[in-house]
Design a protein around this motif. Structure first.
Motif, mmCIF file in Angstrom:
data_model
loop_
_atom_site.group_PDB
_atom_site.id
_atom_site.type_symbol
_atom_site.label_atom_id
_atom_site.label_comp_id
_atom_site.label_asym_id
_atom_site.label_seq_id
_atom_site.Cartn_x
_atom_site.Cartn_y
_atom_site.Cartn_z
ATOM 1 N N ARG A 288 -1.545 1.558 3.497
ATOM 2 C CA ARG A 288 -1.205 0.175 3.133
ATOM 3 C C ARG A 288 -0.779 -0.602 4.367
ATOM 4 O O ARG A 288 -1.060 -1.801 4.497
ATOM 5 N N LEU A 289 -0.086 0.066 5.279
ATOM 6 C CA LEU A 289 0.315 -0.578 6.529
ATOM 7 C C LEU A 289 -0.852 -0.736 7.496
ATOM 8 O O LEU A 289 -0.730 -1.436 8.505
ATOM 9 N N GLY A 290 -1.976 -0.076 7.192
ATOM 10 C CA GLY A 290 -3.155 -0.188 8.032
ATOM 11 C C GLY A 290 -3.042 0.544 9.350
ATOM 12 O O GLY A 290 -3.604 0.107 10.359
ATOM 13 N N LEU A 291 -2.357 1.695 9.355
ATOM 14 C CA LEU A 291 -2.137 2.413 10.605
ATOM 15 C C LEU A 291 -3.319 3.278 11.015
ATOM 16 O O LEU A 291 -3.428 3.665 12.181
ATOM 17 N N GLY A 292 -4.187 3.634 10.086
ATOM 18 C CA GLY A 292 -5.347 4.435 10.422
ATOM 19 C C GLY A 292 -5.021 5.844 10.870
ATOM 20 O O GLY A 292 -5.831 6.489 11.554
ATOM 21 N N ALA A 293 -3.846 6.356 10.531
ATOM 22 C CA ALA A 293 -3.419 7.707 10.912
ATOM 23 C C ALA A 293 -3.594 8.656 9.736
ATOM 24 O O ALA A 293 -3.593 8.240 8.571
ATOM 25 N N THR A 294 -3.709 9.951 10.041
ATOM 26 C CA THR A 294 -3.877 10.977 9.018
ATOM 27 C C THR A 294 -2.636 11.853 8.952
ATOM 28 O O THR A 294 -2.221 12.433 9.966
ATOM 29 N N MET B 254 6.507 -2.046 10.210
ATOM 30 C CA MET B 254 7.394 -2.555 9.160
ATOM 31 C C MET B 254 6.571 -3.402 8.220
ATOM 32 O O MET B 254 5.688 -4.163 8.645
ATOM 33 N N GLY B 255 6.852 -3.266 6.919
ATOM 34 C CA GLY B 255 6.120 -4.058 5.945
ATOM 35 C C GLY B 255 6.798 -4.061 4.595
ATOM 36 O O GLY B 255 7.820 -3.407 4.373
ATOM 37 N N TRP B 256 6.215 -4.811 3.697
ATOM 38 C CA TRP B 256 6.721 -4.903 2.316
ATOM 39 C C TRP B 256 5.560 -5.287 1.422
ATOM 40 O O TRP B 256 4.804 -6.173 1.770
ATOM 41 N N PRO B 257 5.414 -4.595 0.282
ATOM 42 C CA PRO B 257 6.204 -3.476 -0.242
ATOM 43 C C PRO B 257 5.644 -2.148 0.222
ATOM 44 O O PRO B 257 4.726 -2.092 1.030
ATOM 45 N N GLY B 258 6.154 -1.038 -0.371
ATOM 46 C CA GLY B 258 5.671 0.303 -0.071
ATOM 47 C C GLY B 258 6.522 0.996 0.955
ATOM 48 O O GLY B 258 7.755 0.915 0.915
ATOM 49 N N ASP C 15 4.990 -7.215 19.235
ATOM 50 C CA ASP C 15 6.398 -6.845 19.304
ATOM 51 C C ASP C 15 7.209 -7.555 18.225
ATOM 52 O O ASP C 15 8.211 -7.034 17.736
ATOM 53 N N GLU C 16 6.787 -8.761 17.868
ATOM 54 C CA GLU C 16 7.406 -9.531 16.793
ATOM 55 C C GLU C 16 6.300 -9.942 15.822
ATOM 56 O O GLU C 16 5.113 -9.961 16.186
ATOM 57 N N PRO C 17 6.671 -10.313 14.595
ATOM 58 C CA PRO C 17 5.643 -10.617 13.584
ATOM 59 C C PRO C 17 5.081 -12.024 13.695
ATOM 60 O O PRO C 17 4.759 -12.660 12.676
ATOM 61 N N ASP C 18 4.937 -12.523 14.926
ATOM 62 C CA ASP C 18 4.489 -13.902 15.090
ATOM 63 C C ASP C 18 3.017 -14.092 14.750
ATOM 64 O O ASP C 18 2.544 -15.232 14.656
ATOM 65 N N TRP D 232 2.803 -4.912 11.694
ATOM 66 C CA TRP D 232 3.527 -5.657 10.665
ATOM 67 C C TRP D 232 2.617 -5.851 9.464
ATOM 68 O O TRP D 232 1.417 -6.100 9.617
ATOM 69 N N PHE D 233 3.197 -5.754 8.271
ATOM 70 C CA PHE D 233 2.466 -5.963 7.021
ATOM 71 C C PHE D 233 3.322 -6.848 6.123
ATOM 72 O O PHE D 233 4.307 -6.409 5.532
ATOM 73 N N LEU D 234 2.979 -8.133 6.055
ATOM 74 C CA LEU D 234 3.772 -9.111 5.319
ATOM 75 C C LEU D 234 2.837 -10.015 4.527
ATOM 76 O O LEU D 234 1.805 -10.453 5.046
ATOM 77 N N ASP D 235 3.204 -10.281 3.279
ATOM 78 C CA ASP D 235 2.411 -11.147 2.413
ATOM 79 C C ASP D 235 0.954 -10.679 2.342
ATOM 80 O O ASP D 235 0.019 -11.489 2.351
ATOM 81 N N GLY D 236 0.766 -9.347 2.322
ATOM 82 C CA GLY D 236 -0.559 -8.774 2.164
ATOM 83 C C GLY D 236 -1.444 -8.821 3.390
ATOM 84 O O GLY D 236 -2.635 -8.511 3.310
#
Length: 441
Positions: A353-359, A306-310, A104-107, A94-98
């Motif tokens: 931006r989502l920080g997935l570290g994938a190429t 899932m995230g915002w923005p981008g 499983d949830e954005p808790d 999850w990527f929310l508010d930077g």
């Protein structure tokens, strides 16, 4: 056919609505021809394999709720396909508010009690929405405002506001300022008025792809389909309708089913002109403009993000083995200028931006916005358009409207397209029977 020979029905568009409408009429013994602008059937469903693999991917519509999408489920069963649930066996990001968090949830990013308070406000606004009535309700007019304006009224904490922006995008394919809040709230009403379910629903895809399913319908009626026949004009006269294509062919019929996307209808000349409500929608167009890009990734450790923005949402549907390691096949969703189907650099920037570290190694997709036979993705109504949509006539004269863009229930979903096509076929069959009876009396 010569001018003195009439089809019972001409169907314009070989998406799901047009295909099932034609099939039902053919099964009823009617003489039918389907005119499709593209060189393939399926419309905004389009399945392929990711290049160099045997992984079936959907370049267009993909996800369904088998428990609610009964018309789609019936087609899946009829053609020997099956639903496959989303992979829940890996990590979610999850990527929310930077900020980033896994779970499983954005808790890890939001206070779930605060989220519940916001969702309770949504529930109160959704309560009067009757999903089955489409956009014909008049007591929900106060919800027909830009979603960005509605979101400001909710006064949600920043991370929850980002979650709502992202989640509303997944149901509309547009920016918060572009679509009506009523569209989003009505979608939630379709999920039993339960925003929890619509947030974290366990949707499924079709094993052969939704486009693959459409191809099975098309194969059943292939002798009746004419590909690469974009329609340029539809002319009604007292005893028939003439449909002309860019190839110069003229097809005449007693009835016509118009099953082309809303945003393309301005390219067809209608005589007489379209009814006022439909003409207004056509002149404005809807705002659905989701970009979906498939990619092959190295080093991917997440199955969902899932995230915002981008890049708003990412889902891994398969892993393939290569000599130097496994690769993930992932779908990423977003809007221009953050994504483009031929720009691996944009996908990479979004995943970073989502920080997935994938190429990102390779991308693949279809440009539905630039496609002249779709000019957008699924229907997302602009503020002020819902009441106009609710006034659109299902038929005028011998022309009958069908398609997901005009569905009264699951508008914008393949299930809505199928229901619309089947309902319209029944109406056309009845109209043809009435015409025959009139001629015999």
């Amino acid at each position: 056919m010569g001018e003195t020979e009439l089809y019972d029905a001409v169907v314009i568009g070989a998406g799901f609505a047009g295909l099932v409408a034609a099939r039902d009429l053919i099964e009823a013994g009617r003489r039918v021809v389907v005119l499709e602008a593209r060189d393939r059937a399926g419309g905004r469903t389009y399945s392929d394999t990711f290049p160099g693999t045997d992984v079936v991917i959907d370049l267009g519509a993909e996800w369904f709720d088998p428990a609610r999408h009964h018309f789609m489920a019936a087609e899946v069963a009829r053609y020997g396909a099956r639903f496959v649930e989303a992979d829940k066996g890996g990590a979610s990001r999850w990527f929310l508010d930077g900020r980033h968090a896994d779970g499983d949830e954005p808790d890890g990013l939001i206070d779930m009690n605060q989220l519940e308070e916001v969702l309770n406000r949504l529930r109160a606004d959704i309560a009067p929405v009757v999903f089955a009535e489409g956009f014909t309700q008049t007591n929900t007019a106060d919800l027909d405002i830009p979603f960005s304006e509605y979101l400001a009224k909710l006064d949600a904490p920043p991370a929850i506001a980002d979650l709502l922006r992202a989640q509303s995008y997944t149901l509309t394919g547009a920016l918060p300022e572009e679509f009506s809040a009523l569209v989003y709230l009505r979608e939630i009403a379709g999920f039993d008025h339960n925003p929890d379910y619509s947030f974290f629903a366990s949707l499924a895809r079709v094993d052969i792809g939704s486009g693959g399913l459409a191809q099975r319908v098309a194969a059943e009626i292939s002798d009746h389909i004419r590909l690469s026949e974009p329609v340029t004009s539809v002319t009604q006269s007292p005893d028939r309708v003439d449909v002309t294509t860019t190839t110069g062919q003229c097809y005449s019929a007693r009835q016509v089913i118009l099953a082309a996307p809303l945003n393309t209808l301005g390219d067809i000349e209608f005589t007489p002109v379209l009814p006022p409500a439909l003409a207004l929608l056509v002149s404005q167009g809807h705002t659905g403009r989701c970009i979906k890009v498939w990619s092959k990734l190295a080093g991917c450790k997440h199955v969902f993000a899932m995230g915002w923005p981008g890049v708003v949402e990412c889902t891994v549907i398969a892993t393939v083995s290569e000599p130097d390691g496994d690769r993930a096949i992932m779908a990423s969703f977003g809007l221009a200028p953050d994504l483009a189907v031929d720009r691996p650099d944009l996908v990479q920037a979004g995943l970073d931006r989502l920080g997935l570290g994938a190429t990102v190694e390779e991308v693949y997709g279809h440009d539905w916005i630039g496609d002249p036979f779709s000019k957008g993705t699924w229907v997302a109504l602009r503020p002020g358009q819902p009441p106009t949509h609710g006034r659109v006539e299902s038929h005028w004269g011998a022309i009958h409207l069908a398609g997901a863009d005009f569905a009264g229930v699951w508008s914008g979903w393949v299930d809505g397209a199928i229901e619309s096509g089947r309902t319209t076929a029944a109406a056309v069959d009845a109209a043809l029977a009435a015409q025959s009876e009139s001629l015999n009396t």
